[in-house]
Design an enzyme around this catalytic site. Sequence first.
Site, mmCIF file in Angstrom:
data_model
loop_
_atom_site.group_PDB
_atom_site.id
_atom_site.type_symbol
_atom_site.label_atom_id
_atom_site.label_comp_id
_atom_site.label_asym_id
_atom_site.label_seq_id
_atom_site.Cartn_x
_atom_site.Cartn_y
_atom_site.Cartn_z
ATOM 1 N N GLY A 64 0.796 -1.230 0.000
ATOM 2 C CA GLY A 64 0.000 0.000 0.000
ATOM 3 C C GLY A 64 0.823 1.271 0.000
ATOM 4 N N CYS A 66 2.290 3.081 2.523
ATOM 5 C CA CYS A 66 3.505 3.161 3.349
ATOM 6 C C CYS A 66 4.707 2.590 2.608
ATOM 7 N N LYS A 75 11.559 7.883 3.471
ATOM 8 C CA LYS A 75 12.685 7.828 4.426
ATOM 9 C C LYS A 75 13.993 7.547 3.705
ATOM 10 N N GLY A 206 0.921 23.362 1.647
ATOM 11 C CA GLY A 206 0.672 22.610 2.885
ATOM 12 C C GLY A 206 1.964 22.405 3.657
ATOM 13 N N SER A 207 1.947 22.780 4.949
ATOM 14 C CA SER A 207 3.177 22.630 5.752
ATOM 15 C C SER A 207 2.951 21.630 6.883
ATOM 16 N N GLU A 213 8.789 17.224 5.440
ATOM 17 C CA GLU A 213 9.810 16.223 5.090
ATOM 18 C C GLU A 213 10.373 16.503 3.701
ATOM 19 N N GLU A 229 0.613 27.987 2.964
ATOM 20 C CA GLU A 229 -0.149 27.349 4.045
ATOM 21 C C GLU A 229 -1.452 28.108 4.274
ATOM 22 N N HIS A 360 2.030 2.748 11.831
ATOM 23 C CA HIS A 360 2.026 1.870 13.004
ATOM 24 C C HIS A 360 0.650 1.862 13.675
ATOM 25 N N HIS A 487 24.675 6.436 29.881
ATOM 26 C CA HIS A 487 25.522 7.594 29.608
ATOM 27 C C HIS A 487 26.659 7.175 28.692
HETATM 28 C C1 LIG Z 1 4.767 10.486 1.622
HETATM 29 C C2 LIG Z 1 4.231 9.782 2.849
HETATM 30 C C3 LIG Z 1 5.066 9.506 3.913
HETATM 31 C C4 LIG Z 1 4.576 8.858 5.037
HETATM 32 N N1 LIG Z 1 5.436 8.615 6.065
HETATM 33 C C5 LIG Z 1 4.985 8.003 7.163
HETATM 34 C C6 LIG Z 1 5.865 7.710 8.224
HETATM 35 O O1 LIG Z 1 7.064 8.009 8.170
HETATM 36 N N2 LIG Z 1 5.375 7.082 9.318
HETATM 37 C C7 LIG Z 1 4.065 6.739 9.404
HETATM 38 O O2 LIG Z 1 3.674 6.169 10.428
HETATM 39 N N3 LIG Z 1 3.198 7.006 8.419
HETATM 40 C C8 LIG Z 1 3.635 7.625 7.295
HETATM 41 N N4 LIG Z 1 2.761 7.868 6.276
HETATM 42 C C9 LIG Z 1 1.354 7.476 6.441
HETATM 43 C C10 LIG Z 1 1.192 5.972 6.150
HETATM 44 O O3 LIG Z 1 1.691 5.678 4.865
HETATM 45 C C11 LIG Z 1 -0.264 5.578 6.255
HETATM 46 O O4 LIG Z 1 -0.789 5.981 7.495
HETATM 47 C C12 LIG Z 1 -0.426 4.077 6.117
HETATM 48 O O5 LIG Z 1 0.060 3.650 4.875
HETATM 49 C C13 LIG Z 1 -1.884 3.649 6.274
HETATM 50 O O6 LIG Z 1 -2.001 2.281 6.108
HETATM 51 P P1 LIG Z 1 -3.355 1.606 5.587
HETATM 52 O O7 LIG Z 1 -3.087 0.138 5.579
HETATM 53 O O8 LIG Z 1 -4.490 2.132 6.322
HETATM 54 O O9 LIG Z 1 -3.538 2.126 4.093
HETATM 55 P P2 LIG Z 1 -2.655 2.069 2.782
HETATM 56 O O10 LIG Z 1 -1.218 1.946 3.097
HETATM 57 O O11 LIG Z 1 -3.086 3.218 1.952
HETATM 58 O O12 LIG Z 1 -3.076 0.714 2.106
HETATM 59 C C14 LIG Z 1 -4.347 0.447 1.623
HETATM 60 C C15 LIG Z 1 -4.244 -0.540 0.490
HETATM 61 O O13 LIG Z 1 -5.541 -0.984 0.115
HETATM 62 C C16 LIG Z 1 -5.637 -1.007 -1.305
HETATM 63 N N5 LIG Z 1 -7.060 -0.973 -1.639
HETATM 64 C C17 LIG Z 1 -7.924 0.072 -1.591
HETATM 65 N N6 LIG Z 1 -9.154 -0.319 -1.930
HETATM 66 C C18 LIG Z 1 -9.092 -1.648 -2.202
HETATM 67 C C19 LIG Z 1 -10.026 -2.622 -2.614
HETATM 68 N N7 LIG Z 1 -11.295 -2.306 -2.815
HETATM 69 N N8 LIG Z 1 -9.593 -3.892 -2.788
HETATM 70 C C20 LIG Z 1 -8.293 -4.236 -2.594
HETATM 71 N N9 LIG Z 1 -7.363 -3.336 -2.224
HETATM 72 C C21 LIG Z 1 -7.760 -2.065 -2.022
HETATM 73 C C22 LIG Z 1 -4.827 0.203 -1.710
HETATM 74 O O14 LIG Z 1 -4.473 0.118 -3.089
HETATM 75 C C23 LIG Z 1 -3.628 0.033 -0.774
HETATM 76 O O15 LIG Z 1 -2.718 -0.881 -1.309
HETATM 77 C C24 LIG Z 1 3.215 8.490 5.106
HETATM 78 C C25 LIG Z 1 2.359 8.764 4.046
HETATM 79 C C26 LIG Z 1 2.857 9.391 2.919
HETATM 80 C C27 LIG Z 1 1.942 9.658 1.772
HETATM 81 N N1 LIG Z 2 6.441 10.979 9.339
HETATM 82 C C1 LIG Z 2 5.145 10.667 9.309
HETATM 83 O O1 LIG Z 2 4.614 10.024 10.204
HETATM 84 C C2 LIG Z 2 4.332 11.069 8.131
HETATM 85 C C3 LIG Z 2 4.948 11.572 7.000
HETATM 86 C C4 LIG Z 2 4.145 11.945 5.938
HETATM 87 C C5 LIG Z 2 2.773 11.801 6.009
HETATM 88 N N2 LIG Z 2 2.207 11.297 7.136
HETATM 89 C C6 LIG Z 2 0.744 11.192 7.225
HETATM 90 O O2 LIG Z 2 0.157 11.527 5.995
HETATM 91 C C7 LIG Z 2 -0.951 12.392 6.184
HETATM 92 C C8 LIG Z 2 -0.948 13.469 5.141
HETATM 93 O O3 LIG Z 2 0.155 14.371 5.317
HETATM 94 P P1 LIG Z 2 0.065 15.867 4.813
HETATM 95 O O4 LIG Z 2 1.331 16.556 5.172
HETATM 96 O O5 LIG Z 2 -0.402 15.897 3.400
HETATM 97 O O6 LIG Z 2 -1.173 16.415 5.646
HETATM 98 P P2 LIG Z 2 -1.286 17.289 6.993
HETATM 99 O O7 LIG Z 2 -2.700 17.216 7.364
HETATM 100 O O8 LIG Z 2 -0.230 16.923 7.962
HETATM 101 O O9 LIG Z 2 -0.940 18.778 6.502
HETATM 102 C C9 LIG Z 2 -1.654 19.408 5.461
HETATM 103 C C10 LIG Z 2 -1.430 20.904 5.540
HETATM 104 O O10 LIG Z 2 -1.940 21.496 4.359
HETATM 105 C C11 LIG Z 2 -2.669 22.683 4.696
HETATM 106 N N3 LIG Z 2 -3.642 22.911 3.596
HETATM 107 C C12 LIG Z 2 -4.748 22.183 3.312
HETATM 108 N N4 LIG Z 2 -5.359 22.679 2.208
HETATM 109 C C13 LIG Z 2 -4.619 23.732 1.778
HETATM 110 C C14 LIG Z 2 -4.710 24.643 0.658
HETATM 111 N N5 LIG Z 2 -5.685 24.569 -0.235
HETATM 112 N N6 LIG Z 2 -3.762 25.606 0.507
HETATM 113 C C15 LIG Z 2 -2.760 25.697 1.414
HETATM 114 N N7 LIG Z 2 -2.614 24.857 2.481
HETATM 115 C C16 LIG Z 2 -3.520 23.884 2.666
HETATM 116 C C17 LIG Z 2 -3.271 22.364 6.043
HETATM 117 O O11 LIG Z 2 -3.591 23.524 6.761
HETATM 118 C C18 LIG Z 2 -2.138 21.562 6.716
HETATM 119 O O12 LIG Z 2 -1.220 22.387 7.398
HETATM 120 C C19 LIG Z 2 -0.850 12.972 7.585
HETATM 121 O O13 LIG Z 2 -2.067 12.758 8.235
HETATM 122 C C20 LIG Z 2 0.266 12.215 8.265
HETATM 123 O O14 LIG Z 2 -0.209 11.557 9.397
HETATM 124 C C21 LIG Z 2 2.957 10.947 8.197
#
Ligand SMILES: Cc1cc2nc3c(=O)[nH]c(=O)nc-3n(C[C@H](O)[C@H](O)[C@H](O)COP(=O)(O)OP(=O)(O)OC[C@H]3O[C@@H](n4cnc5c(N)ncnc54)[C@H](O)[C@@H]3O)c2cc1C
Ligand SMILES: NC(=O)c1ccc[n+]([C@@H]2O[C@H](COP(=O)([O-])OP(=O)(O)OC[C@H]3O[C@@H](n4cnc5c(N)ncnc54)[C@H](O)[C@@H]3O)[C@@H](O)[C@H]2O)c1
Length: 508
Positions: A64, A66, A75, A206-207, A213, A229, A360, A487
Amino acid sequence: FAPTNYMGRTIPSVHVNSALPIADGEFDFDVAIIGCGVGGHGAALHSRAQGLSTGVFAGGDVGGTCVNRGCVPSKALLAASGRVREMKNSHHLESLGIEVEGEVKFSRQGIADHAKNLANRVKGNLENSLVGLGCDVIEGRGMLTGKPHEVKDSSTGKIYTAKDIILAPGSIPFVPPGVEVDEKTVYTSDGALELQYVPEWVAIIGSGYIGLEFSDVYTALGSEVTFIEALPNIMPTFDREIAKQAERLLIRDRPIDYRTGVFAAEVTPGIPGEKPVTIKMIDANTKEHVETIEVDAAMVATGRVPNTKDMGLEDMGIETQRGFVAVNEKMQVLTKHEDGEVIPNVYCIGDANGKMMLAHAASAQGISAIENIAGREHIVDHNAIPAACFTHPEISMVGPTEEQAIEMAGKEGWTLGKSQGSFRANSKALAEGEGNGMAKVLFKKETGHVVAVHIIGLHAADLIQECANAVAAGTTVQELSMMVHTHPTLSEVMDEAFKSAAGVGGGH
Ligand SMILES: Cc1cc2nc3c(=O)[nH]c(=O)nc-3n(C[C@H](O)[C@H](O)[C@H](O)COP(=O)(O)OP(=O)(O)OC[C@H]3O[C@@H](n4cnc5c(N)ncnc54)[C@H](O)[C@@H]3O)c2cc1C
Ligand SMILES: NC(=O)c1ccc[n+]([C@@H]2O[C@H](COP(=O)([O-])OP(=O)(O)OC[C@H]3O[C@@H](n4cnc5c(N)ncnc54)[C@H](O)[C@@H]3O)[C@@H](O)[C@H]2O)c1
């Protein structure tokens, strides 16, 4: 071969617990899981560990977001670009007695390949673990049919039956109206992770986590960044004090500027090297045009929305809110968000239920759903789930922001205590030449219980775990202050904060 989960941890081999209520041939599976991101995958592994027959509808996307488009490749980009930043910082290296001769060079394609290869490797591990543990993987997308216990493979039309069904379809990037994405010059994180080029000037809309990252990656590789933002403050979802420190450490000293209180209302893609991307901004309150800028690229990092369309939810009587599926504490699906009723034998985990969009958290919810399916009541303590932003230095947190904690204390009638630890006097941080940052502990004065911890500084993402465990276990600052920290390690930053909270002297 040893099956591993998304963290690379070896999964113990399956042992069947015969006390559990296993389907007796009435259904094709004990558990059917729709979606195989970290949530679905975690649920599948735990389901097999309970000896339950398990079918996973993977939709051709094991791992998916992640693994393929999120945590893992991002990362990898952060690790490689962070090394470039470090090696280019001759001033810092000289302070450690190191001199780099000549220019520090990097291969954009090499860094992009590192991210792609890593994602493929982890995806392969997950695929092997599903097969190795005896899950049935159905390649197609799964959908509910409206009848209890049924899931249809929407590509073949074949219907499977399962005693319990877990929805784990995750989320996709949210693109605000007026923003045209071509995934080349105007892209979401899906396109950005491919690092097709390093733009000279990139606007990040969006910040939040993703924007921050990527600003770290881009500035390390030589781009200039403009944040756009919508809310009045930059990094609005972070604790204010930490956001101010982050502004000093991650923004002010870098080629980054920002606009706050404005929407990117119209974004038009360009052509790399030929035509710029145009961004029209409007005031978030008055909606009046404020400014138009022309940049080389724009990244849309404005949050994520649930991927719950075309899953047959309506046919099952499930009303979503902006696509989010309502669940109770046991991850059981409810008919609607307010006063909804439980839909028997259907669970929803991960990003799609909107409780906490973290990998997680999704995996923990998957394990919890299986516990409930297995008849052992289980509830995930979301207050104790930590989060981290993997910038250089990192930011991490568990629990509410200080602003939210003040409000909670007022409403619930307890007194908020606050203590701090600093990286400035920490021997390990100073040995690394990385003395910037702080940790703050928020606790209940009456009982000493830890309410929240916020950290910015070197390896903050690792330091938060001790604090999350303390919140989960209900450990007090008095108890933590008497636990001995190694330490010289960064964990002594926390030791200092715990001791100061408990009024204990000493430490290093
Ligand atoms: C750029 C980025 C960086 C991130 N970094 C971090 C991080 O460092 N640490 C962290 O904790 N989180 C991070 N996240 C958030 C994290 O990726 C998500 O919270 C996590 O992947 C959610 O897991 P999930 O299983 O709910 O969904 P997903 O990982 O989105 O998986 C859902 C899966 O279901 C599939 N699916 C959907 N509908 C169907 C269907 N009908 N039948 C079969 N399959 C289907 C999708 O194609 C996908 O493969 C990041 C997200 C992004 C975008
Ligand atoms: N290290 C991690 O754990 C990690 C890393 C990446 C993503 N994620 C997850 O992915 C999800 C999505 O991350 P994200 O950074 O896209 O969302 P976010 O919700 O963290 O931040 C989105 C930001 O965009 C701003 N925004 C929204 N609409 C806007 C617009 N039209 N114009 C200007 N600013 C606008 C919001 O005010 C907010 O500050 C988060 O919920 C986060 O939990 C986690």
